[in-house]
Design a protein around this motif. Structure first.
Motif, PDB file in Angstrom:
ATOM      1  N   LEU A   7       0.860  -1.174   0.000  1.00  0.00           N
ATOM      2  CA  LEU A   7       0.000   0.000   0.000  1.00  0.00           C
ATOM      3  C   LEU A   7       0.896   1.223   0.000  1.00  0.00           C
ATOM      4  N   VAL A   8       0.766   2.057  -1.015  1.00  0.00           N
ATOM      5  CA  VAL A   8       1.566   3.274  -1.146  1.00  0.00           C
ATOM      6  C   VAL A   8       0.637   4.474  -1.041  1.00  0.00           C
ATOM      7  N   THR A   9       0.960   5.377  -0.133  1.00  0.00           N
ATOM      8  CA  THR A   9       0.117   6.547   0.082  1.00  0.00           C
ATOM      9  C   THR A   9       0.962   7.810   0.101  1.00  0.00           C
ATOM     10  N   GLY A  10       0.350   8.896  -0.310  1.00  0.00           N
ATOM     11  CA  GLY A  10       0.984  10.199  -0.210  1.00  0.00           C
ATOM     12  C   GLY A  10      -0.013  11.187   0.348  1.00  0.00           C
ATOM     13  N   MET A  11       0.385  11.940   1.381  1.00  0.00           N
ATOM     14  CA  MET A  11      -0.577  12.866   1.993  1.00  0.00           C
ATOM     15  C   MET A  11       0.113  14.048   2.651  1.00  0.00           C
ATOM     16  N   GLY A  12      -0.561  15.184   2.557  1.00  0.00           N
ATOM     17  CA  GLY A  12      -0.104  16.359   3.271  1.00  0.00           C
ATOM     18  C   GLY A  12      -0.409  16.251   4.750  1.00  0.00           C
TER      19      GLY A  12
ATOM     20  N   THR B 164       2.244  -3.459   7.685  1.00  0.00           N
ATOM     21  CA  THR B 164       3.490  -3.090   8.352  1.00  0.00           C
ATOM     22  C   THR B 164       4.172  -1.971   7.575  1.00  0.00           C
ATOM     23  N   LEU B 165       4.602  -0.926   8.275  1.00  0.00           N
ATOM     24  CA  LEU B 165       5.321   0.172   7.617  1.00  0.00           C
ATOM     25  C   LEU B 165       6.700  -0.300   7.195  1.00  0.00           C
ATOM     26  N   ARG B 166       7.019  -0.138   5.900  1.00  0.00           N
ATOM     27  CA  ARG B 166       8.317  -0.527   5.361  1.00  0.00           C
ATOM     28  C   ARG B 166       9.223   0.672   5.121  1.00  0.00           C
ATOM     29  N   HIS B 167       8.679   1.726   4.523  1.00  0.00           N
ATOM     30  CA  HIS B 167       9.489   2.902   4.204  1.00  0.00           C
ATOM     31  C   HIS B 167       8.621   4.143   4.322  1.00  0.00           C
ATOM     32  N   ARG B 168       9.279   5.255   4.610  1.00  0.00           N
ATOM     33  CA  ARG B 168       8.575   6.544   4.603  1.00  0.00           C
ATOM     34  C   ARG B 168       9.519   7.617   4.093  1.00  0.00           C
ATOM     35  N   TYR B 169       8.982   8.460   3.208  1.00  0.00           N
ATOM     36  CA  TYR B 169       9.763   9.521   2.583  1.00  0.00           C
ATOM     37  C   TYR B 169       9.010  10.844   2.691  1.00  0.00           C
ATOM     38  N   ALA B 170       9.718  11.926   2.433  1.00  0.00           N
ATOM     39  CA  ALA B 170       9.107  13.250   2.489  1.00  0.00           C
ATOM     40  C   ALA B 170       8.589  13.707   1.130  1.00  0.00           C
ATOM     41  N   THR B 171       9.012  13.015   0.062  1.00  0.00           N
ATOM     42  CA  THR B 171       8.590  13.366  -1.298  1.00  0.00           C
ATOM     43  C   THR B 171       8.513  12.100  -2.132  1.00  0.00           C
ATOM     44  N   TRP B 172       7.900  12.238  -3.307  1.00  0.00           N
ATOM     45  CA  TRP B 172       7.856  11.119  -4.252  1.00  0.00           C
ATOM     46  C   TRP B 172       9.221  10.884  -4.895  1.00  0.00           C
ATOM     47  N   SER B 173      10.147  11.796  -4.710  1.00  0.00           N
ATOM     48  CA  SER B 173      11.510  11.611  -5.199  1.00  0.00           C
ATOM     49  C   SER B 173      12.368  10.811  -4.230  1.00  0.00           C
ATOM     50  N   GLY B 174      11.808  10.477  -3.056  1.00  0.00           N
ATOM     51  CA  GLY B 174      12.532   9.658  -2.100  1.00  0.00           C
ATOM     52  C   GLY B 174      13.359  10.426  -1.095  1.00  0.00           C
ATOM     53  N   ASP B 175      13.091  11.727  -0.921  1.00  0.00           N
ATOM     54  CA  ASP B 175      13.814  12.483   0.097  1.00  0.00           C
ATOM     55  C   ASP B 175      13.481  11.937   1.484  1.00  0.00           C
ATOM     56  N   PRO B 176      14.458  11.900   2.390  1.00  0.00           N
ATOM     57  CA  PRO B 176      14.223  11.313   3.714  1.00  0.00           C
ATOM     58  C   PRO B 176      13.112  12.032   4.474  1.00  0.00           C
ATOM     59  N   TYR B 177      12.330  11.240   5.171  1.00  0.00           N
ATOM     60  CA  TYR B 177      11.287  11.825   6.030  1.00  0.00           C
ATOM     61  C   TYR B 177      11.861  12.085   7.412  1.00  0.00           C
ATOM     62  N   ARG B 178      11.525  13.255   7.941  1.00  0.00           N
ATOM     63  CA  ARG B 178      11.890  13.604   9.313  1.00  0.00           C
ATOM     64  C   ARG B 178      10.654  14.150  10.014  1.00  0.00           C
ATOM     65  N   ASP B 179      10.605  13.981  11.313  1.00  0.00           N
ATOM     66  CA  ASP B 179       9.478  14.509  12.082  1.00  0.00           C
ATOM     67  C   ASP B 179       9.302  15.990  11.787  1.00  0.00           C
ATOM     68  N   GLY B 180       8.063  16.364  11.542  1.00  0.00           N
ATOM     69  CA  GLY B 180       7.775  17.754  11.229  1.00  0.00           C
ATOM     70  C   GLY B 180       7.657  18.037   9.751  1.00  0.00           C
ATOM     71  N   CYS B 181       7.988  17.062   8.897  1.00  0.00           N
ATOM     72  CA  CYS B 181       7.795  17.262   7.456  1.00  0.00           C
ATOM     73  C   CYS B 181       6.321  17.496   7.160  1.00  0.00           C
ATOM     74  N   GLY B 182       6.061  18.296   6.158  1.00  0.00           N
ATOM     75  CA  GLY B 182       4.680  18.606   5.826  1.00  0.00           C
ATOM     76  C   GLY B 182       4.014  17.614   4.900  1.00  0.00           C
ATOM     77  N   TYR B 183       4.776  16.638   4.405  1.00  0.00           N
ATOM     78  CA  TYR B 183       4.231  15.651   3.473  1.00  0.00           C
ATOM     79  C   TYR B 183       4.890  14.313   3.766  1.00  0.00           C
ATOM     80  N   ALA B 184       4.122  13.235   3.585  1.00  0.00           N
ATOM     81  CA  ALA B 184       4.647  11.897   3.835  1.00  0.00           C
ATOM     82  C   ALA B 184       4.225  10.942   2.725  1.00  0.00           C
ATOM     83  N   VAL B 185       5.201  10.247   2.177  1.00  0.00           N
ATOM     84  CA  VAL B 185       4.951   9.134   1.260  1.00  0.00           C
ATOM     85  C   VAL B 185       5.302   7.857   2.009  1.00  0.00           C
ATOM     86  N   SER B 186       4.303   7.006   2.195  1.00  0.00           N
ATOM     87  CA  SER B 186       4.471   5.819   3.027  1.00  0.00           C
ATOM     88  C   SER B 186       4.277   4.547   2.219  1.00  0.00           C
TER      89      SER B 186
END
Length: 208
Positions: A146-151, A179-201
């Motif tokens: 399951l791949v999701t992207g959300m603000g 089960t969560l496998r990966h999370r990114y901050a953009t569809w380009s694969g930028d690392p996700y950090r707490d406080g990011c405004g967008y999440a690709v999971s």
């Protein structure tokens, strides 16, 4: 139907298809790459994978994935969006449906990947989110993704404030058996950090 209007319909009145398509046409004309979501998903898939684009809108992502050789089904509750998708790719499968009642479509639950991009989850009808996540999880084959992207803030949403937290979403996924496998901050694969405004999971259904 769920008996409650989703947030997207409240914003558009169910007549947003042409305006949405024109927005992306302008991006293409200005030189923007509009296929980031499709490229992200394609990198996760084997050839000729089966993909469900849940909340497919005008079909932009599903059409691109089909061009890359995947077998795509699009589902959306907004007839104006589906009208554009059917016009642009009449040979593909476009189904009207409420994601909270996805099982009513009798789709085979063997999708390699289910996608909910474009703020699909935050724009659902209030209170239906856990049911939708459960339905999306149920459409996956064992080992499917399951791949999701959300603000996560107003700057990344067409709403004055976010209607859900990432923690709530993860809890719904866990309760749906994912089960969560990966999370990114953009569809380009930028690392996700707490406080990011967008999440690709990327969540997965157990393979067993």
């Amino acid at each position: 139907m769920t008996g409650q209007q989703d947030r997207w319909a409240e914003l558009t009145g169910g007549q947003g298809g042409e305006a949405y398509a024109q927005r992306f046409a302008r991006l293409v004309e200005s030189g923007h790459d509009i296929h980031g979501e499709a490229a992200f998903c394609a990198a996760l898939l084997e050839p000729a994978a089966r993909v469900l684009d849940a909340g497919c809108g005008t079909g932009r992502i599903a059409i691109r994935l089909a061009e890359l050789g995947h077998r795509c089904t699009g589902v959306d509750v907004d007839p104006s969006m589906l009208a554009v998708a059917r016009r642009d790719a009449p040979a593909q499968e476009w189904l009207p449906g409420d994601l909270a009642r996805l099982d009513a479509l009798d789709l085979d639950p063997d999708f390699d990947l289910v996608l909910a991009a474009g703020n699909v989850i935050p724009l659902l009808a209030p209170g239906t989110e856990p049911d939708v996540v459960r339905q999306l999880a149920g459409a996956l084959r064992p080992g499917g993704l399951l791949v999701t992207g959300m603000g996560l803030d107003a700057a990344h949403l067409p709403l004055p404030e976010p209607p859900l937290t990432l923690g709530e979403f993860d809890d719904w996924c866990t309760r749906a058996g994912l089960t969560l496998r990966h999370r990114y901050a953009t569809w380009s694969g930028d690392p996700y950090r707490d406080g990011c405004g967008y999440a690709v999971s990327v969540h997965s259904r157990p393979a067993g």
